[in-house]
Motif scaffolding. Structure first.
Motif, short mmCIF file in Angstrom:
data_model
loop_
_atom_site.label_atom_id
_atom_site.label_comp_id
_atom_site.label_asym_id
_atom_site.label_seq_id
_atom_site.Cartn_x
_atom_site.Cartn_y
_atom_site.Cartn_z
N GLY A 86 0.94 -1.27 0.09
CA GLY A 86 0.02 0.22 -0.10
C GLY A 86 0.67 1.08 0.10
O GLY A 86 0.49 2.20 -0.66
N ASP A 87 1.86 1.29 0.86
CA ASP A 87 3.02 2.45 0.87
C ASP A 87 3.10 2.75 -0.42
O ASP A 87 3.65 3.76 -0.97
CB ASP A 87 3.97 2.12 1.81
CG ASP A 87 3.19 2.22 3.46
OD1 ASP A 87 2.02 2.40 3.33
OD2 ASP A 87 4.18 1.78 4.04
N ARG A 88 3.61 1.45 -1.31
CA ARG A 88 4.37 1.62 -2.59
C ARG A 88 3.42 2.29 -3.48
O ARG A 88 3.94 3.03 -4.41
CB ARG A 88 4.94 0.46 -2.96
CG ARG A 88 5.84 0.47 -4.43
CD ARG A 88 6.35 -0.77 -4.76
NE ARG A 88 7.18 -0.73 -5.56
CZ ARG A 88 8.07 -1.39 -6.35
NH1 ARG A 88 8.19 -2.49 -5.66
NH2 ARG A 88 8.55 -1.35 -7.55
N PRO A 96 3.09 7.56 3.10
CA PRO A 96 2.51 6.86 3.90
C PRO A 96 1.95 7.42 5.05
O PRO A 96 2.35 8.03 5.57
CB PRO A 96 3.23 5.55 4.19
CG PRO A 96 4.64 6.08 4.13
CD PRO A 96 4.61 7.15 3.42
N PRO A 97 0.64 6.91 5.51
CA PRO A 97 -0.04 7.40 6.78
C PRO A 97 0.39 6.92 8.12
O PRO A 97 0.30 7.50 9.06
CB PRO A 97 -1.63 6.95 6.69
CG PRO A 97 -1.49 5.89 5.58
CD PRO A 97 -0.26 6.02 4.78
#
Length: 144
Positions: A86-88, A96-97
Motif C-alpha cells: 500500500g505504501d508503494r 504513507p499514513p
C-alpha cells in the motif's frame, strides 16, 4: 482465504495490531457496521487468531477486548507486506499514513523473503511453486 478473505477481516486485524482491542473503539475508528464487526471478531476468535479477554470499567458490566493469539501474531509479516504494498502503490505524495518501526532502534520495518537456506529472494520470479507433502493429485471427471 476462508479465514482472511472477507474484506473487513484485514481491517479488524490492522486495528488489533495497532493496539485497538475494544469493540466500540474498533467500530468508531473503522466505521464497520456493528453486526459485521461482531461477526468478524467472532470468526477470528473461532479460528484461533484472536482471543477474548474480559474487562470491566467501574460501574459497568463485563465486556471483552480482543487480543492476538500466537496464530494471530504469526500474521504480522502478512500485515507488514500488505502495508508495504500500500505504501508503494497507494500512498499520498506526502508519504504513507503510518510508519512501522523497530522499537529498539527506530529503523523502518519491512517484509523480506528468504529461502530456507537463508538466501534473500529479491526477484519474485525466482520463486517456483512445487507440490508439498500435503498435495493431493487432482482427478479429472471422465465424461462418457
Amino acid at each position: 482465504m476462508e479465514i482472511l478473505g472477507e474484506k473487513w477481516t484485514m481491517v479488524v486485524l490492522r486495528e488489533v495490531f495497532s493496539g485497538i482491542r475494544r469493540f466500540d473503539d474498533m467500530r468508531v475508528r473503522t466505521g464497520i457496521p456493528r453486526q459485521v464487526l461482531a461477526n468478524r471478531l467472532s470468526a477470528l476468535v473461532g479460528h484461533g487468531v484472536l482471543r477474548r479477554e474480559p474487562y470491566r470499567e467501574p460501574g459497568a458490566r463485563v465486556r471483552h477486548e480482543y487480543r492476538l493469539t500466537e496464530k494471530g501474531f504469526d500474521l504480522y509479516p502478512v500485515m507488514i507486506a500488505l502495508a508495504g504494498w500500500g505504501d508503494r502503490y497507494l500512498a499520498d505524495p506526502e508519504g504513507p499514513p503510518i510508519r512501522l518501526v523497530h522499537r529498539d532502534c527506530g529503523a523502518g520495518v519491512d517484509a523480506e523473503l528468504r529461502c530456507a537456506d537463508g538466501h534473500p529472494v529479491t526477484d519474485h520470479r525466482a520463486i517456483l511453486p512445487r507440490p508439498g507433502p500435503g498435495a493431493k493429485r487432482r482427478i479429472e471427471n471422465e465424461k462418457g
